[in-house]
Design a protein around this motif. Structure first.
Motif, PDB file in Angstrom:
ATOM      1  N   UNK A  23      82.716  21.795  89.097  1.00  0.00           N
ATOM      2  CA  UNK A  23      83.804  21.816  89.792  1.00  0.00           C
ATOM      3  C   UNK A  23      84.442  23.022  88.959  1.00  0.00           C
ATOM      4  N   UNK A  24      86.175  23.375  89.683  1.00  0.00           N
ATOM      5  CA  UNK A  24      87.043  24.206  89.909  1.00  0.00           C
ATOM      6  C   UNK A  24      89.040  24.124  89.781  1.00  0.00           C
ATOM      7  N   UNK A  25      88.667  23.768  88.642  1.00  0.00           N
ATOM      8  CA  UNK A  25      90.891  23.210  88.980  1.00  0.00           C
ATOM      9  C   UNK A  25      91.395  25.646  88.626  1.00  0.00           C
ATOM     10  N   UNK A  26      91.224  25.593  89.598  1.00  0.00           N
ATOM     11  CA  UNK A  26      92.361  26.761  90.075  1.00  0.00           C
ATOM     12  C   UNK A  26      93.436  26.799  88.483  1.00  0.00           C
ATOM     13  N   UNK A  27      94.032  27.954  88.941  1.00  0.00           N
ATOM     14  CA  UNK A  27      95.306  28.719  88.104  1.00  0.00           C
ATOM     15  C   UNK A  27      95.702  29.028  88.923  1.00  0.00           C
ATOM     16  N   UNK A  28      96.707  29.666  88.684  1.00  0.00           N
ATOM     17  CA  UNK A  28      98.074  30.895  89.270  1.00  0.00           C
ATOM     18  C   UNK A  28      97.096  32.401  89.176  1.00  0.00           C
ATOM     19  N   UNK A  29      96.621  32.337  88.129  1.00  0.00           N
ATOM     20  CA  UNK A  29      95.986  34.067  87.808  1.00  0.00           C
ATOM     21  C   UNK A  29      94.282  33.969  88.619  1.00  0.00           C
ATOM     22  N   UNK A  30      93.724  32.206  88.731  1.00  0.00           N
ATOM     23  CA  UNK A  30      92.590  32.970  89.941  1.00  0.00           C
ATOM     24  C   UNK A  30      93.347  33.375  90.832  1.00  0.00           C
ATOM     25  N   UNK A  31      93.882  32.285  91.595  1.00  0.00           N
ATOM     26  CA  UNK A  31      95.149  32.567  92.910  1.00  0.00           C
ATOM     27  C   UNK A  31      95.200  34.337  93.137  1.00  0.00           C
ATOM     28  N   UNK A  32      95.853  35.025  92.348  1.00  0.00           N
ATOM     29  CA  UNK A  32      95.769  35.946  92.680  1.00  0.00           C
ATOM     30  C   UNK A  32      95.199  36.524  92.033  1.00  0.00           C
ATOM     31  N   UNK A  33      93.812  36.924  91.435  1.00  0.00           N
ATOM     32  CA  UNK A  33      92.627  37.488  91.304  1.00  0.00           C
ATOM     33  C   UNK A  33      91.742  37.171  92.808  1.00  0.00           C
ATOM     34  N   UNK A  34      91.395  36.137  93.365  1.00  0.00           N
ATOM     35  CA  UNK A  34      90.738  35.696  94.646  1.00  0.00           C
ATOM     36  C   UNK A  34      91.887  36.402  95.644  1.00  0.00           C
ATOM     37  N   UNK A  35      93.071  36.368  95.494  1.00  0.00           N
ATOM     38  CA  UNK A  35      94.205  36.799  96.713  1.00  0.00           C
ATOM     39  C   UNK A  35      93.877  38.181  96.987  1.00  0.00           C
ATOM     40  N   UNK A  36      94.057  39.096  95.838  1.00  0.00           N
ATOM     41  CA  UNK A  36      93.618  40.666  95.311  1.00  0.00           C
ATOM     42  C   UNK A  36      91.721  41.007  95.985  1.00  0.00           C
ATOM     43  N   UNK A  37      91.305  40.267  95.970  1.00  0.00           N
ATOM     44  CA  UNK A  37      89.665  40.209  96.088  1.00  0.00           C
ATOM     45  C   UNK A  37      89.462  40.328  97.834  1.00  0.00           C
ATOM     46  N   UNK A  38      90.535  39.053  98.573  1.00  0.00           N
ATOM     47  CA  UNK A  38      89.776  38.543  99.650  1.00  0.00           C
ATOM     48  C   UNK A  38      90.788  39.558 100.466  1.00  0.00           C
ATOM     49  N   UNK A  39      91.705  40.409  99.914  1.00  0.00           N
ATOM     50  CA  UNK A  39      93.100  41.075 100.703  1.00  0.00           C
ATOM     51  C   UNK A  39      92.308  42.342 101.029  1.00  0.00           C
ATOM     52  N   UNK A  40      91.404  43.070  99.937  1.00  0.00           N
ATOM     53  CA  UNK A  40      90.859  44.376 100.076  1.00  0.00           C
ATOM     54  C   UNK A  40      90.051  43.815 100.806  1.00  0.00           C
TER      55      UNK A  40
END
Length: 158
Positions: A23-40
């Motif tokens: 199970x995964x509990x995201x943090x705001x930092x996780x959202x920002x990091x994955x946003x950057x990866x997906x955006x690129x």
């Protein structure tokens, strides 16, 4: 598009996501990091970072992209559910919401210059991302429960 130094590492990491993780509990930092990866990787860095990210408990959605008419000059927001079955599901849902952001930020202004209204939802402009998502093993669905889609092989949603 200039690639980040981690471009190929992020590409590999995205492809290696698995439903078999805990199970995964995201943090705001996780959202920002994955946003950057997906955006690129998926959107060519065309999306602006969310103005506000909230992690909340909610019964009706896993994530929700908030937008306002441009005349209100308010930043976009993302609300993410506080826990997921695994990290892959979290990334899939974030990518889904980023398509809506793309529809709002990139396609919307293009349509306005042609005298058309913004189009936002799960139509052609949403599902045209399917082939690109499939390259990374991300199923593009409109349902909240991606696991049942995979388990039942629901061809209408894949």
């Amino acid at each position: 598009m200039k690639r980040s130094p981690d471009y190929f590492h992020n590409r590999k990491m995205l492809r290696q996501l698995s439903y078999d993780t805990p199970k995964f509990r995201p943090t705001v930092k996780d959202v920002e990091e994955w946003f950057d990866i997906l955006n690129e990787q998926l959107f060519g860095n065309k999306l602006d970072p969310f103005g506000k990210i909230s992690i909340k408990r909610h019964k009706r959605f896993h994530a929700l992209f908030h937008y306002w008419p441009k005349r209100e000059n308010r930043p976009t927001e993302l609300t993410v559910y506080r826990k997921f079955r695994n990290k892959k599901l979290f990334v899939e849902i974030l990518a889904h919401e980023m398509i809506h952001q793309y529809q709002w930020e990139v396609e919307g202004p293009r349509r306005m210059t042609r005298g058309l209204r913004y189009r936002f939802g799960h139509g052609k402009s949403f599902f045209r991302w399917r082939a690109k998502f499939n390259k990374f093993g991300i199923p593009l669905t409109v349902y909240g429960d991606h696991h049942s889609v995979i388990r039942d092989r629901d061809i209408w949603s894949l």
